[in-house]
Scaffold this active site. Structure first.
Site, short mmCIF file in Angstrom:
data_model
loop_
_atom_site.label_atom_id
_atom_site.label_comp_id
_atom_site.label_asym_id
_atom_site.label_seq_id
_atom_site.Cartn_x
_atom_site.Cartn_y
_atom_site.Cartn_z
N LYS A 1 -78.98 6.97 -25.28
CA LYS A 1 -78.86 8.03 -24.27
C LYS A 1 -77.84 7.62 -23.22
O LYS A 1 -77.93 6.50 -22.73
CB LYS A 1 -80.23 8.21 -23.62
CG LYS A 1 -80.28 9.19 -22.47
CD LYS A 1 -81.64 9.19 -21.87
CE LYS A 1 -81.62 10.10 -20.67
NZ LYS A 1 -82.86 10.11 -19.95
N LYS B 1 -80.64 3.05 -22.86
CA LYS B 1 -80.45 4.12 -21.89
C LYS B 1 -79.50 3.61 -20.83
O LYS B 1 -79.79 2.64 -20.12
CB LYS B 1 -81.79 4.51 -21.25
CG LYS B 1 -81.64 5.56 -20.16
CD LYS B 1 -82.98 5.98 -19.62
CE LYS B 1 -82.82 7.05 -18.57
NZ LYS B 1 -84.13 7.48 -18.05
C1 PBG Z 1 -86.14 9.44 -16.07
C2 PBG Z 1 -85.38 10.27 -17.04
C3 PBG Z 1 -84.10 10.74 -16.79
C4 PBG Z 1 -83.76 11.52 -17.89
C5 PBG Z 1 -84.81 11.48 -18.79
N1 PBG Z 1 -85.82 10.69 -18.25
C6 PBG Z 1 -83.23 10.61 -15.61
C7 PBG Z 1 -82.93 9.29 -15.04
O1 PBG Z 1 -83.06 8.25 -15.69
O2 PBG Z 1 -82.60 9.27 -13.87
C8 PBG Z 1 -82.44 12.22 -17.98
C9 PBG Z 1 -82.36 13.34 -18.91
C10 PBG Z 1 -81.19 14.20 -18.72
O3 PBG Z 1 -80.29 13.98 -17.88
O4 PBG Z 1 -81.13 15.20 -19.45
N2 PBG Z 1 -87.02 8.52 -16.52
#
Ligand code: PBG
Length: 329
Positions: A251, A198
């Site tokens: 992601k 991520k």
């Molecule tokens: C937070 C989380 C995020 C997303 C999914 N889980 C945002 C972040 O890490 O700040 C983002 C999903 C998206 O932007 O569609 N744990």
């Protein structure tokens, strides 16, 4: 005579016969947002998406199943007064997520319910982990104390009936810790879909807008990955696999298809790609300009993610894409 690749593109039937990639509703997971209110309200930062009440979401799932969407991933919008530095609301058995899981499973026991495991919606500082402040004004996101809370959160969601837990926090060692916490409670059938790679991406803005979960202080670069790195994604994949993850995730999706492809070469586990809120919004905004066709742009995008090697895709377009796929066949 020239070799003629065009023979294999002669008509739609032949193109279908030689197609190397397919896209179907069974490959799509819809992320959904729930809140405590009785109203179902449009989300301003994500046009076309809804902040659901629990009964509203239960009703919506009937429609999703008819479209062939069998998998949803739950995200909570937590009222500001329930957010605390140690994110206790994250493992409240009466919290919004456990109650949503119970309500969904009562009516749709076969639905695959994923629940996101991370502290940011519950943490008053908007970080995925517990924040330690120091007297010189600096701060740190604590790894091991966060993992302990994540384990409590995972147990709470698993007890409510979640099928898949998705740790999105990027703390080290959380997959092994959550796996052994679940197994110790005889919940060995609950799966872990790890947010393996991520990235600290600019593409999460509309999601944070929906949940009002943007970090108050600093950014997420000490735990989310640096967009410059690919080998590090493989390192994370190796660790998550060894720690017992069932599914690995990359992601965002479209800007990181090289990561999906590289991960596909090094693991036999299923790979998920998350087409995130910013990627969704870019397509919505471009379609609203009138200069690209939304349906073809979305289906091409999702197909490309599959072609790179993702077995499944989390996307806010899941229901819409499933409907287009139904209409096209
Ligand atoms: C937070 C989380 C995020 C997303 C999914 N889980 C945002 C972040 O890490 O700040 C983002 C999903 C998206 O932007 O569609 N744990």
């Amino acid at each position: 005579m020239p070799i003629r690749p065009r023979r294999n593109r002669k008509n739609a039937f032949i193109r279908d016969l030689v197609a190397e990639t397919d896209l179907s509703a069974s490959r799509l997971i819809l992320p959904v947002f729930v809140h405590e209110s009785h109203d179902n309200v449009p989300i301003p930062s994500l046009p076309g998406c809804t902040m659901w009440s629990i009964p509203g979401l239960v009703e919506e799932v009937g429609r999703l199943l008819e479209l062939g969407i069998t998998s949803i991933d739950l995200f909570p919008c937590v009222p500001e007064d329930r957010k605390t530095p140690n994110a206790e609301e994250a493992f409240n058995p009466d919290g919004i997520i456990p109650r949503t899981i119970i309500a969904l499973k009562e009516i749709y026991p076969e639905l695959i319910v994923h629940a996101d495991v991370a502290l940011d919606p519950y943490n008053s500082e908007g970080h995925d982990g517990i924040v330690q402040h120091y007297s010189d004004g600096t701060f740190e996101i604590l790894n091991d104390p966060t993992v302990e809370v994540l384990c409590q959160q995972a147990l709470c969601f698993a007890e409510a009936g979640a099928d898949v837990l998705s740790p999105s926090d990027m703390m080290d060692g959380r997959i092994a810790a959550i796996r052994s916490a679940l197994d110790a409670e005889r919940m060995e059938n609950v799966s872990l879909m790890s947010y393996t790679a991520k990235y600290a991406s600019a593409m999460y803005g509309p999601f944070r807008g929906a949940l009002e979960s943007a970090p108050g202080l600093g950014d997420k670069k000490t735990y989310q990955m640096d967009p410059r790195n690919l080998r590090e994604a493989i390192r994370e994949a190796t660790l998550d696999e060894a720690e017992g993850a069932d599914i690995l995730m990359v992601k965002p999706a479209t800007m990181y298809l090289d990561v999906v492809y590289a991960m596909r070469q090094c693991t036999t586990l299923p790979i998920a790609a998350y087409h995130v809120s910013g990627e969704y919004l870019m397509l919505k905004a471009a379609a609203a300009s009138g200069w690209i066709d939304e349906q073809s742009a979305v289906l091409e995008t999702l197909t490309s993610i599959r072609r790179a090697g993702a077995d499944m895709i989390l996307t806010y377009y899941a229901a819409q894409a499933a409907q287009w796929l139904q209409e096209n066949c």
